[in-house]
Enzyme design. Sequence first.
Site, PDB file in Angstrom:
ATOM      1  N   SER A   1      20.624  25.662  33.114  1.00  0.00           N
ATOM      2  CA  SER A   1      19.343  26.072  32.549  1.00  0.00           C
ATOM      3  C   SER A   1      18.810  27.278  33.324  1.00  0.00           C
ATOM      4  CB  SER A   1      18.371  24.889  32.557  1.00  0.00           C
ATOM      5  OG  SER A   1      17.255  25.148  31.761  1.00  0.00           O
TER       6      SER A   1
ATOM      7  N   ASP B   1      20.075  23.162  21.128  1.00  0.00           N
ATOM      8  CA  ASP B   1      19.238  23.280  22.319  1.00  0.00           C
ATOM      9  C   ASP B   1      17.986  24.096  22.006  1.00  0.00           C
ATOM     10  OD1 ASP B   1      18.120  23.681  24.810  1.00  0.00           O
ATOM     11  OD2 ASP B   1      19.960  24.347  25.763  1.00  0.00           O
TER      12      ASP B   1
ATOM     13  N   HIS C   1      20.144  20.538  24.941  1.00  0.00           N
ATOM     14  CA  HIS C   1      20.014  20.998  26.317  1.00  0.00           C
ATOM     15  C   HIS C   1      20.659  20.047  27.319  1.00  0.00           C
ATOM     16  CE1 HIS C   1      18.196  23.868  29.049  1.00  0.00           C
ATOM     17  NE2 HIS C   1      17.749  22.877  29.808  1.00  0.00           N
TER      18      HIS C   1
END
Length: 692
Positions: A541, A627, A662
Amino acid sequence: MTTAPVARKEPQTITQLGRTRVDEYGWMKDENWQAVLRDPSVLRADIAIHLRAENAYTAATLAPTEALQATIVAEMRGRIREDETYPALPHGPWRYYMRYNSGAQHPIYARHPAGRPDDETILLDVEHAAQGHDYFAVATATHSPDHRLFAHAEDSQGSEVYRVIIRDIASGAPVGPAVENCSGNFTFSPDAHYLFWTWRDAHGRPTQIYRRRIGTADDVLVYQEADPGFFIGVEASRSGGWIVISAANQDTSESWLIPGSRPEAAPVCVEPRRSGILYTLSHWGDRFAILTNADDAVDFKLMETPDTALSRENWRDLVPHEPGRYITECVAFAGHLVWRERRDANTALVIRPADGAEHVLSSDEEAYVLSFSGSYEYDTTELRYVYQSPTTPRQWYAYDMRTRTRHLLKSQEVPSGHDPAHYRCWRLTALAPDGTEVPVTVLGRHDTPRDGSAPLLLYGYGSYGHTIEPTFSTGVFSLVDRGWFYAIAHVRGGSEKGWNWFLGGRGRNKPNSFTDFIACAEHLAATGFTRAGRIVSDGRSAGGMVMGAIANMRPDLFAGIVAVVPFVDELNTMSDTSLPLTPPEWPEWGNPLEDPDAYDLIASYAAYEQVGPRPYPAILAIGGLSDPRVTYWEPAKWVARLRDHTLSDRPIMLRINMEAGHGGASGRFDALKEAALIQAFAIWAADGTNLL
């Protein structure tokens, strides 16, 4: 595919604040991306073909590691107790807990009467609910205060758009229609007559709080957030006295209160938002304990105010600010206030009785973690907490805050075996270019040589004030037991050394996160844990932003780079206000739509913008099609541009999870496959044909 896909180029010239950039791979962003989040099957055909080609190339390139991947999956699974049951939390006459059946990917939520553990009631069987879904995740799952109802939020595509289902515990039947388009956040009112829930808008942002009378479809708007840069949520205080609505971005917050005894009342603002001031509330008897950075309390302090006098002029210091002691959270019990504080990347729990002297729970290990493990009861002297370290499996304790005695409830079992004496954890200090001391946590076997010959996996994050804590992870031992060291670079942008540590890696200071990471890698090489060219870096991330930056800055240091759901198209993303996180994250990175300095700064380090003719190491980028946080096209564009510019023959690979978002795969064993892929890539990148 043994030949890397060649993405077509469709140059798009973008002019912004008098500056011009060219994006030749912007076509990878489906103009209908919001629909794709909810239904990945509607992805534009040419994009789907390209992503599948990338997946095929990655699979073919890493085919020699397939046996190794299978071995690592088996090792990781062997360290997990499959029929796991976690300690039950008391709540009145019941004990609530979560457990796994052997072989199950997903948990069961259950309860039993106090003293009768064999009299189980299953509240939610997630394994059963997940059948027929490629992806299935549960966010909030909890019972009503009167123990009559159970509600959970479920997501079946990875887009983090949840539906909330309420069931009658006795019959198992749904109570009223499901709540749709929820962010995953909800709470029962203290009288259990209402559900307060957070609505997620078309941009994927939580913007409204609704109140629904349970058993109906009647939703009443309670609160609406006008600022797209603020995220909101709702919860009931542990005391049951209040319902709390919170609105915040990274540096400013605001809270609104509804009396628990009058859930239909309009919310009242505690203290209006002021830029740079953060505060959160814990109801404690006849007052609120307030965790805040007000009055220049950079590392936060605790204040108090009567629950009848909420405004700022009534707040008084309860635990004064102490620089270097970062108070991270606070939990109120009827007779005690407990807070968690961090110093130099380690944590402690501090217990203060309402009428006595405080005391501290800590440890003398070099690196460790103490954390709260949940509680439903307010009027109790029992505190539940977890202790762990990189060498020590999790230990769950019940601690009597009055007598200062503790009882071990459970130790994490490693079925295949784990002897902490075989391992050592080091806490090192690397020196950044500006002289700042950066903590590094290292895990390795005692018998692994420190002569520079060992490969090393270096993990980093460094954003939002989020700390990467030195926890116990069964997964890393597949590397460590093969003679690797595993390290965490606690770079600025996190809060390992306090809130100033976060501020030192934010906004105009963001480049510190990257140079800190490089300094940690160089220090590990200088101290014999590894050497340049034997390091594989890993970031996820916003940690992927670090991976993108260090790939451009020091490709020579690394044998390989893993970037999972990586934020690497920073300038384009922060210029697109339709994306879920763009306005909320301007305080973190700057606003390149309005601020020329912010534009220039982001452009100076943005991974995608800075790709150039360099000998890049082997790179594995992993994304998720649904995501909503880091969209799939970020790693896809980055890989295409890297491949077009690299001067080395090291492969640059992309793997897009076509059924997840995600967080990757939702099942606990399916998630091991991605972890094994990453470790096998690391071994392949560092050791070539030595795939043992």
